[in-house]
Design a protein around this motif. Structure first.
Motif, PDB file in Angstrom:
ATOM      1  N   ALA A  14       0.749  -1.277   0.215  1.00 33.23           N
ATOM      2  CA  ALA A  14       0.223   0.225   0.071  1.00 33.23           C
ATOM      3  C   ALA A  14       0.833   1.625   0.053  1.00 33.23           C
ATOM      4  CB  ALA A  14      -0.811   0.056   1.024  1.00 33.23           C
ATOM      5  N   SER A  15       0.417   1.848  -0.971  1.00 31.74           N
ATOM      6  CA  SER A  15       1.528   3.319  -0.927  1.00 31.74           C
ATOM      7  C   SER A  15       0.769   4.182  -0.032  1.00 31.74           C
ATOM      8  CB  SER A  15       1.312   4.332  -2.525  1.00 31.74           C
ATOM      9  OG  SER A  15      -0.023   4.683  -2.563  1.00 31.74           O
ATOM     10  N   PRO A  16       1.886   5.213   0.857  1.00 33.61           N
ATOM     11  CA  PRO A  16       1.758   6.350   1.547  1.00 33.61           C
ATOM     12  C   PRO A  16       0.338   7.344   1.058  1.00 33.61           C
ATOM     13  CG  PRO A  16       3.839   6.859   1.508  1.00 33.61           C
ATOM     14  CD  PRO A  16       2.993   5.656  -0.113  1.00 33.61           C
ATOM     15  N   TRP A  17      -0.121   6.970  -0.453  1.00 33.01           N
ATOM     16  CA  TRP A  17      -1.251   7.693  -1.058  1.00 33.01           C
ATOM     17  C   TRP A  17      -2.788   7.213  -0.837  1.00 33.01           C
ATOM     18  CZ3 TRP A  17      -4.214  11.743  -2.087  1.00 33.01           C
ATOM     19  CH2 TRP A  17      -5.016  11.807  -2.806  1.00 33.01           C
ATOM     20  N   LEU A  18      -2.918   5.787  -1.152  1.00 31.43           N
ATOM     21  CA  LEU A  18      -3.556   4.974  -0.217  1.00 31.43           C
ATOM     22  C   LEU A  18      -4.000   5.129   0.869  1.00 31.43           C
ATOM     23  CD1 LEU A  18      -5.279   2.634  -2.221  1.00 31.43           C
ATOM     24  CD2 LEU A  18      -4.138   0.746  -0.887  1.00 31.43           C
ATOM     25  N   LEU A  19      -2.909   4.964   1.535  1.00 33.21           N
ATOM     26  CA  LEU A  19      -3.103   4.531   3.370  1.00 33.21           C
ATOM     27  C   LEU A  19      -4.096   5.695   3.588  1.00 33.21           C
ATOM     28  CD1 LEU A  19      -0.197   3.748   4.932  1.00 33.21           C
ATOM     29  CD2 LEU A  19      -1.885   2.143   4.619  1.00 33.21           C
ATOM     30  N   TRP A  20      -3.323   7.282   2.744  1.00 35.86           N
ATOM     31  CA  TRP A  20      -4.017   8.057   3.120  1.00 35.86           C
ATOM     32  C   TRP A  20      -5.743   7.803   2.686  1.00 35.86           C
ATOM     33  CZ3 TRP A  20      -6.770  12.079   0.575  1.00 35.86           C
ATOM     34  CH2 TRP A  20      -6.887  13.367   1.374  1.00 35.86           C
ATOM     35  N   ARG A  21      -5.564   7.952   1.798  1.00 31.58           N
ATOM     36  CA  ARG A  21      -7.336   7.849   1.094  1.00 31.58           C
ATOM     37  C   ARG A  21      -8.580   7.015   1.784  1.00 31.58           C
ATOM     38  NH1 ARG A  21      -8.221   5.783  -4.256  1.00 31.58           N
ATOM     39  NH2 ARG A  21      -5.938   4.915  -3.759  1.00 31.58           N
TER      40      ARG A  21
END
Lengths: 459, 459
Positions: free
Chosen positions: B282-289
């Protein structure tokens, strides 16, 4: 043919028990022949109904029924039933289940039941009872199909046919045939299918896979379940220190073990000790004991927030508006941390994250944390504005929120990995625990930011 | 013989890839023959190493390897590998896995790969791809052993022998033989073992169990997994609306499905949306979303605490010591509630608690709550005393704590049951959500108690 949804029945077990004659129970057994439907209705009985049922049901039917019961209900039923009924049930149950049930009884009760069972059965059960609870051996079925390494496939199939009764109806136990020598040393394994489909004259030694995956008797049951799942086995041989075959753990126990484990983890994550019995059977007193310990530990840890707030009493007195944001700030810090620990602990349980990943985890979480901090700071600023506080307080809230989110991200991503490093199960870190750690430290951050930014506090 | 722990190897995959020749990969495959060890080393590769490996490895070996890969890594490998390698891999994989992999690709990529595969294989895969993702049919293996109802046991075994290759190495698929008529209508099932051990001249019709447990093609995959577990089946037949046999879902997929479900529930419980990919991918961007939505929802709900505190600004001004206990009181309320919801949600997931138990659950929780309230009130009084506040504040804190604990117990035991009643999955109630609900209402309770008990506030 029928679909998986149980059909409606015309006589339910409550009614059959109320009728109070063996005939009514037999009628119910005829009408409800699906083990899952039976178990559903059985678990729904009150204790009084179970007593009544145990007194009414003929011993042969009792044995069939008890196999479908939840272990805790089965223990109750065994205690209540007339001893000859109980012994008959235990004689006919799968031996691993019968041993698990006997473990739950007090020693005198256990001995009384064993005394009423056939000698051969007692030997098997005593053999299982000697292993510690939670070990692979305590979960095993000792009746496995073994053939001599030197036999032919034809002889081996004949051997299986002879032991047909021993295998009962279980397709897991019969899925593999084990090649052993005279002293039960395990030499190889072959699937029953490959044995049947092979040339009948080939020697078993040439047919078996010699590289057998085994566990030792004292291996933890959860470890055995993991090996079963990882290697997609139907049955896993259990051996002693000399590689002698003792029995098999079957994969149909895996879902029980996995479910038990997931329930314990979920309870821990919710900040209480695992109940160890099904919820509906837990008394308020048991619930109290399992919960109060962590509640008090968390209370003591959280009490630190009072000390922090008292230390900043002058600041609070000077700018009472600072108090408005206390729950919001520490709540957000706790939520951020809880999101991270639950995801991480689960990833560690499924072995997606390991110790060596510590650097990647922290950098991933801090990167995510920066973006979350930015979003929450904006939200905090807007909220402070809607409450109509002075502009320095708005800025204080926004800056403090960003700092608390980052701090919480760091703490929440480090603690589970640190515990793993110390060989403590990271699943002990509950959401409430992380929230508590962040609450006190979050308040320190908040008031330090306030001191630095608010002119009233000399900032 | 070896134990379940993998032996140390002398060449790891990183080194083999770095050497950069097919020979090195073949040597690694010879040295590391356990699928679990291979998968461990494969999941540890960087994306660059996977690219390098896909270019180096001979197609035949690639097919063996990809079966041990995590689905997301396998998709990457398929995208990166030369098309003939990728098509060869997909041809040799289990068909349900191959279809799952193809689903993850973009339509043009998928068509390019299908075009490079043998026609027969393409038909099977297109058949699976037509079913919606998450349905039982999408998870099934279409290659099952069927025999005519009218055949003898001897003829049936011959039929199985003929289809040996079709069954590959999977003991689950081959565990049962299905009796069908000319139009593939399912008439019965017999275990392969019982077929082998039966009198060779008996007719299959007289041998099979006619009461077959089946699921329909569009049944949810989790439902199919539950049926497999409940009935302890190795394979569950999937039928169309006319009871024609389409394939089987095998029990070795169950642990994947159960684990996936447990991970999603854990993530929801931690107050974020399920990631749907392994954490390390999971990318930080996915985690953020996945996290920010709930964080903002909870923030907005928690913002209510600011309104409450502002409403009691005069009380706070008059007795600033009241502020010291805000985190402690709402924290304890949240912890009490979180303990209850996690236990209850888990008990509902394992079907230990049902809707009809609502009365028993609430009375159990309120009884427990009374004892917890008593303990926490005592703890709260002691804490207030150690902070040296006036005695009325000590009493206020104790009484408010007791009321908050009881209120939280009531809310936390009712909400999951209420959601179940509304047919919403109760697992959406996270610890953070309960904590948030209790925070605002808990503050109201606290200040109302204070007004009532403190002389400074007119009590």
């Amino acid at each position: 043919m029928r679909s998986a949804t149980p059909p409606p029945t015309t006589l339910d077990l409550h009614q059959a028990i109320a009728l109070g004659t063996p005939k009514a129970i037999e009628l119910w057994l005829d009408l409800v022949d699906d083990p899952v439907d039976r178990a559903d209705q059985l678990t729904d009985l009150t204790r009084e109904e179970v007593v009544q049922l145990a007194r009414t049901i003929p011993p042969a039917q009792a044995a069939d029924l008890v196999d479908t019961l939840d272990l805790h209900v089965a223990v109750d039923a065994t205690r209540i039933a007339p001893p000859e009924n109980a012994a008959a049930m235990l004689t006919r149950m799968e031996s691993d289940r019968a041993a698990a049930l006997l473990r739950e009884l007090d020693p005198p009760e256990r001995e009384r039941l064993l005394a009423a069972m056939p000698t051969e059965r007692v030997q098997v059960l005593r053999g299982l009872l000697q292993w510690p609870e939670g070990s692979a051996a305590a979960h095993m079925v000792p009746d496995v199909v073994t053939v001599q390494d030197s036999a032919t496939a034809r002889e081996a199939i004949h051997e299986v046919r002879t032991h047909k009764a021993k295998l009962r109806q279980d397709s897991h136990i019969g899925a593999y045939v084990f090649a052993v020598d005279d002293e039960q040393h395990l030499h190889g394994v072959v699937s029953f299918r490959d044995l049947v489909l092979a040339d009948p004259d080939v020697v078993v030694h040439n047919l078996v896979e010699h590289d057998v995956i085994t566990v030792e008797a004292l291996t933890d049951q959860e470890e055995a379940a993991k090996v079963l799942v990882k290697h997609r086995l139907l049955a896993l041989p259990v051996v002693d220190g000399d590689n002698r075959l003792l029995g098999v753990v079957t994969s149909d126990d895996v879902s029980d073990i996995v479910e038990e484990e997931a329930t314990e983890d979920a309870e821990r994550q919710g900040g209480s000790q695992p109940l160890e019995v099904p919820y509906m059977r837990a008394s308020p007193w048991l619930l109290w004991r399992k919960r109060i310990v962590w509640l008090l530990v968390l209370f003591v840890a959280e009490a630190y927030t009072g000390t922090v707030l008292q230390a900043f009493e002058d600041e609070l007195d000077a700018v009472v508006a600072l108090a408005f944001f206390i729950p919001l700030l520490i709540g957000t810090g706790g939520n951020t941390g809880t999101q991270i620990t639950t995801t991480l602990i689960r990833a560690m349980a499924t072995e997606n994250v390991r110790l060596r990943d510590v650097g990647r985890v922290i950098s991933k979480e801090l990167t995510t944390g920066v973006f979350i901090a930015a979003a929450m700071a904006t939200a905090g600023f807007i909220r402070a504005w809607t409450l109509g506080v002075e502009s320095q307080v708005m800025i204080t809230v926004a800056v403090a929120l960003a700092c608390i989110v980052l701090w919480s991200s760091l703490i929440a991503s480090m603690i589970p990995l640190l515990l793993k490093k110390l060989r403590v199960d990271p699943a002990v870190v509950s959401g409430p625990m992380i929230a508590t750690v962040v609450d006190g430290t979050g308040l320190l951050i908040y008031f330090e930011v306030a001191r630095w930014l608010l002119p009233e506090l000399g900032g």
